[in-house]
Design an enzyme around this catalytic site. Structure first.
Site, PDB file in Angstrom:
ATOM      1  N   VAL A 126       0.894  -1.420  -0.543  1.00  0.00           N
ATOM      2  CA  VAL A 126      -0.044   0.054   0.101  1.00  0.00           C
ATOM      3  C   VAL A 126       0.979   1.578   0.101  1.00  0.00           C
ATOM      4  CG1 VAL A 126      -1.334   0.962   2.053  1.00  0.00           C
ATOM      5  CG2 VAL A 126      -1.873  -0.888   1.089  1.00  0.00           C
ATOM      6  N   GLU A 127       2.289   0.922   0.576  1.00  0.00           N
ATOM      7  CA  GLU A 127       2.840   2.538   0.736  1.00  0.00           C
ATOM      8  C   GLU A 127       3.249   2.670  -0.560  1.00  0.00           C
ATOM      9  OE1 GLU A 127       3.464   4.781   2.484  1.00  0.00           O
ATOM     10  OE2 GLU A 127       2.913   3.949   4.791  1.00  0.00           O
ATOM     11  N   THR A 128       4.402   1.394  -1.417  1.00  0.00           N
ATOM     12  CA  THR A 128       5.184   2.341  -1.767  1.00  0.00           C
ATOM     13  C   THR A 128       5.026   1.456  -3.657  1.00  0.00           C
ATOM     14  OG1 THR A 128       7.032   0.957  -1.014  1.00  0.00           O
ATOM     15  CG2 THR A 128       6.925   2.826  -0.322  1.00  0.00           C
TER      16      THR A 128
END
Length: 327
Positions: A126-128
Site C-alpha cells: 500500500v505504501e510503495t
C-alpha cells in the site's frame, strides 16, 4: 525607472527606484533569510557544515508540495474510488508473489516482532507498491517547504531537523534521501521521527536502510507495529452487515464491545452468517464517502491508524492483507 527628488534642507537627493518587485520575488527573498536562520539552528544542534551544504544545495520553496498537501485523498475521493485504485488485482498478485519470494526473511522477522508476514507485505504494498514508488522528492526540500508553510510548520521543522541528523549519522547520503512530498522516506515511507524510533538494521551492516535493503524494510515495519501495540494472534477486522433500524450512534471508534454484544445487537458477517465466537473487542466503522459500508475493527486496526491516521489507509492495508492469503 522613476526618479524622485526630495529636499533635505538645502540638499537635493536623487533616489533611483526600480519598479515594484513581484510578490514571488519578495517571498523568495523572505524564504532565503528564513532558510539561513534554520541552517544556523541546525549547525548549533550539531549538524556539520558539510552535511548542511550538501543537503541544502539547490533547495527551493516548492509550491507543488503545498498544493499536494491541500489535496488529501479522503477529501477528493470516495471510499470505493480509493479502494479500487489502491487495491487492483495486479497489486494483489504482486503481493502474493512477494510473500512467497521473501518467505524466509519475513518468517524470521515475524518470529522476532510478532507481526504476521501478510500485514508486513500489505503495508509495503500500500505504501510503495513493494518499493516501486517511494517518491521522487528530495526529502530535505520537501520538509523545508512544509516547515516554511504555516499549516503545520512546527511539526515539519522538527521532522526536518531529525532528517538532518539521519544524514549526519550516515544512514543515507543526502542525494539519495528521496521520499514523498510530505517527507516520508523509503520503501517503508517512514517520517524521520519514525525512522529514529522504529527503523532496524536487520542485516547488521551498520545502517538502517529503509530505501534499498528489504530485510531492514520488513523489520522496521514490523518493529513499528509491534511497539505500537500489534497483536500477532489477531486480525484487523471484517466487513459486516447491520440490521434495520440499527442505532447509528454505536458506529464509532469510541465505542468498543466484545463480539457477543455485537452479535446480540444484530451485527452479522457481510454474508449474513454469525460473527466469530472468539470474544475480540471491536468497534464499528463506516468510512466517510463509503455509502454505508460497515466494518467491525479490532485492536490491530487501531495500530495501523498509528502508522497513518487515515480510515482509507487502514482499510486498504487490512483488506490487502486478507487478499494475500485468500485463494
Amino acid at each position: 525607472m522613476l526618479k524622485i527628488s526630495t529636499k533635505l534642507g538645502s540638499l537635493v537627493v536623487a533616489v533611483a527606484m526600480a519598479m515594484p518587485i513581484s510578490s514571488a520575488t519578495a517571498a523568495k527573498k523572505e524564504f532565503g533569510l528564513w532558510l539561513e536562520e534554520l541552517k544556523a539552528e541546525a549547525q548549533s544542534n550539531g549538524i556539520s557544515k558539510p552535511i548542511l551544504d550538501t543537503a541544502f544545495r539547490n533547495v527551493k520553496f516548492k509550491e507543488k508540495i503545498i498544493t499536494l498537501d491541500r489535496k488529501q485523498p479522503e477529501v477528493t475521493q470516495t471510499f470505493q474510488q480509493y479502494m479500487a485504485k489502491r487495491l487492483p488485482k495486479s497489486l494483489v498478485d504482486m503481493g502474493k508473489a512477494r510473500l512467497h519470494k521473501h518467505k524466509a526473511v519475513l518468517d524470521e522477522v515475524s518470529r522476532i516482532y510478532g507481526v504476521q508476514p501478510r500485514f508486513i507485505v500489505a503495508l509495503w504494498g500500500v505504501e510503495t507498491r513493494f518499493g516501486k514508488y517511494t517518491g521522487g522528492f528530495n526529502v530535505v526540500e520537501a520538509l523545508t517547504t512544509l516547515a516554511y508553510d504555516d499549516r503545520r510548520a512546527d511539526y515539519f521543522r522538527k521532522e526536518l531537523m531529525i532528517a538532518l541528523r539521519i544524514l549526519e549519522d550516515r544512514h543515507i547520503k543526502p542525494g539519495d534521501m528521496k521520499g514523498s512530498w510530505a517527507g516520508a522516506m523509503g520503501q517503508a515511507q517512514f517520517m524521520p521521527s519514525s525512522f529514529v524510533n522504529f527503523a532496524v538494521d536487520h542485516d547488521k551492516d551498520g545502517r538502517r536502510d529503509i530505501w534499498t535493503t528489504k530485510p531492514d524494510v520488513f523489520a522496521s515495519a514490523a518493529n513499528y507495529l509491534s511497539k505500537s501495540g500489534w497483536r500477532g494472534d489477531q486480525t484487523w477486522g471484517r466487513e459486516v452487515k447491520l440490521p434495520a433500524n440499527f442505532d447509528k450512534n454505536l458506529i464509532s471508534l469510541k465505542i468498543q464491545k466484545p463480539m457477543q454484544e455485537w452479535q446480540d445487537l444484530g451485527v452479522r458477517k457481510v454474508n449474513g452468517t454469525d460473527l466469530p465466537s472468539r470474544q475480540l473487542v471491536g468497534s464499528l466503522v463506516q468510512p466517510k464517502g463509503g455509502n454505508g459500508q460497515t466494518f467491525l475493527v479490532y485492536n490491530n486496526y487501531r495500530t495501523i491508524l498509528k502508522w497513518n491516521y487515515s480510515t482509507y489507509f487502514a482499510m486498504s492495508v487490512g483488506q490487502l492483507a486478507d487478499k494475500l492469503v485468500s485463494p
